[in-house]
Design a protein around this motif. Structure first.
Motif, PDB file in Angstrom:
ATOM      1  N   ILE A  11       0.821  -1.340  -0.104  1.00  0.00           N
ATOM      2  CA  ILE A  11      -0.046  -0.044  -0.005  1.00  0.00           C
ATOM      3  C   ILE A  11       0.854   1.225   0.137  1.00  0.00           C
ATOM      4  N   ASP A  12       0.397   2.450  -0.295  1.00  0.00           N
ATOM      5  CA  ASP A  12       1.031   3.688  -0.323  1.00  0.00           C
ATOM      6  C   ASP A  12       0.792   4.181   1.250  1.00  0.00           C
ATOM      7  N   ASN A  13       1.397   5.230   1.384  1.00  0.00           N
ATOM      8  CA  ASN A  13       1.542   5.852   2.819  1.00  0.00           C
ATOM      9  C   ASN A  13       0.329   6.970   3.202  1.00  0.00           C
ATOM     10  N   VAL A  14      -0.570   6.567   2.872  1.00  0.00           N
ATOM     11  CA  VAL A  14      -2.021   7.409   3.261  1.00  0.00           C
ATOM     12  C   VAL A  14      -2.217   7.440   4.776  1.00  0.00           C
ATOM     13  N   ARG A  15      -2.372   8.289   5.211  1.00  0.00           N
ATOM     14  CA  ARG A  15      -2.659   8.329   6.610  1.00  0.00           C
ATOM     15  C   ARG A  15      -3.469   7.400   7.354  1.00  0.00           C
ATOM     16  N   VAL A  16      -4.742   7.184   6.593  1.00  0.00           N
ATOM     17  CA  VAL A  16      -5.873   6.341   6.915  1.00  0.00           C
ATOM     18  C   VAL A  16      -5.282   4.830   7.050  1.00  0.00           C
ATOM     19  N   HIS A  17      -4.186   4.561   6.546  1.00  0.00           N
ATOM     20  CA  HIS A  17      -3.572   2.959   6.763  1.00  0.00           C
ATOM     21  C   HIS A  17      -2.854   2.886   8.057  1.00  0.00           C
ATOM     22  N   THR A  18      -2.531   4.131   8.675  1.00  0.00           N
ATOM     23  CA  THR A  18      -2.160   4.099  10.295  1.00  0.00           C
ATOM     24  C   THR A  18      -2.987   4.451  11.170  1.00  0.00           C
ATOM     25  N   SER A  19      -4.296   4.732  11.102  1.00  0.00           N
ATOM     26  CA  SER A  19      -5.384   5.346  12.110  1.00  0.00           C
ATOM     27  C   SER A  19      -5.328   4.529  13.323  1.00  0.00           C
ATOM     28  N   LYS A  20      -5.941   5.324  14.090  1.00  0.00           N
ATOM     29  CA  LYS A  20      -5.899   4.683  15.601  1.00  0.00           C
ATOM     30  C   LYS A  20      -6.803   3.258  15.445  1.00  0.00           C
ATOM     31  N   LYS A  21      -7.923   3.413  14.544  1.00  0.00           N
ATOM     32  CA  LYS A  21      -8.882   2.396  14.380  1.00  0.00           C
ATOM     33  C   LYS A  21      -8.061   1.117  13.661  1.00  0.00           C
ATOM     34  N   THR A  22      -7.240   1.529  12.543  1.00  0.00           N
ATOM     35  CA  THR A  22      -6.733   0.380  12.131  1.00  0.00           C
ATOM     36  C   THR A  22      -5.378  -0.354  12.812  1.00  0.00           C
ATOM     37  N   LEU A  23      -4.634   0.391  13.646  1.00  0.00           N
ATOM     38  CA  LEU A  23      -3.748  -0.059  14.545  1.00  0.00           C
ATOM     39  C   LEU A  23      -4.382  -0.842  15.587  1.00  0.00           C
ATOM     40  N   LYS A  24      -5.770  -0.450  16.122  1.00  0.00           N
ATOM     41  CA  LYS A  24      -6.221  -1.161  17.188  1.00  0.00           C
ATOM     42  C   LYS A  24      -6.617  -2.671  16.646  1.00  0.00           C
ATOM     43  N   PHE A  25      -7.159  -2.689  15.434  1.00  0.00           N
ATOM     44  CA  PHE A  25      -7.464  -3.962  14.737  1.00  0.00           C
ATOM     45  C   PHE A  25      -6.078  -4.772  14.515  1.00  0.00           C
ATOM     46  N   LEU A  26      -5.088  -4.092  14.018  1.00  0.00           N
ATOM     47  CA  LEU A  26      -4.145  -4.951  13.748  1.00  0.00           C
ATOM     48  C   LEU A  26      -3.254  -5.649  14.960  1.00  0.00           C
ATOM     49  N   LYS A  27      -3.353  -4.984  16.269  1.00  0.00           N
ATOM     50  CA  LYS A  27      -2.968  -5.423  17.523  1.00  0.00           C
ATOM     51  C   LYS A  27      -3.802  -6.654  17.992  1.00  0.00           C
ATOM     52  N   ALA A  28      -4.898  -6.694  17.311  1.00  0.00           N
ATOM     53  CA  ALA A  28      -5.940  -7.961  17.641  1.00  0.00           C
ATOM     54  C   ALA A  28      -5.273  -9.124  17.096  1.00  0.00           C
ATOM     55  N   VAL A  29      -4.808  -8.956  15.741  1.00  0.00           N
ATOM     56  CA  VAL A  29      -4.502 -10.206  14.980  1.00  0.00           C
ATOM     57  C   VAL A  29      -2.930 -10.124  14.737  1.00  0.00           C
ATOM     58  N   PRO A  30      -2.095 -10.303  15.530  1.00  0.00           N
ATOM     59  CA  PRO A  30      -0.620 -10.094  15.554  1.00  0.00           C
ATOM     60  C   PRO A  30       0.106 -11.133  14.796  1.00  0.00           C
TER      61      PRO A  30
END
Length: 50
Positions: A11-30
């Protein structure tokens, strides 16, 4: 999809890819996803083209 399969996302470096909501989801599926970010100065290029 089996949980042992890692998903690679380019993906590109658009800020939405590192939003708080996205990071929270990714922590749930390490270890489930591996992200490859295109360079900020050349976000229109895909690493697969090099």
């Amino acid at each position: 999809m089996p949980k042992h399969i890692k998903i690679v996302i380019i993906i590109d470096n658009v800020r939405v890819h590192t939003s708080k909501k996205t990071l929270k989801f990714l922590k749930a599926v390490p270890q489930r996803f591996h992200f490859v970010f295109t360079p900020k100065h050349a976000s229109l290029y895909s690493p697969t083209q090099f």
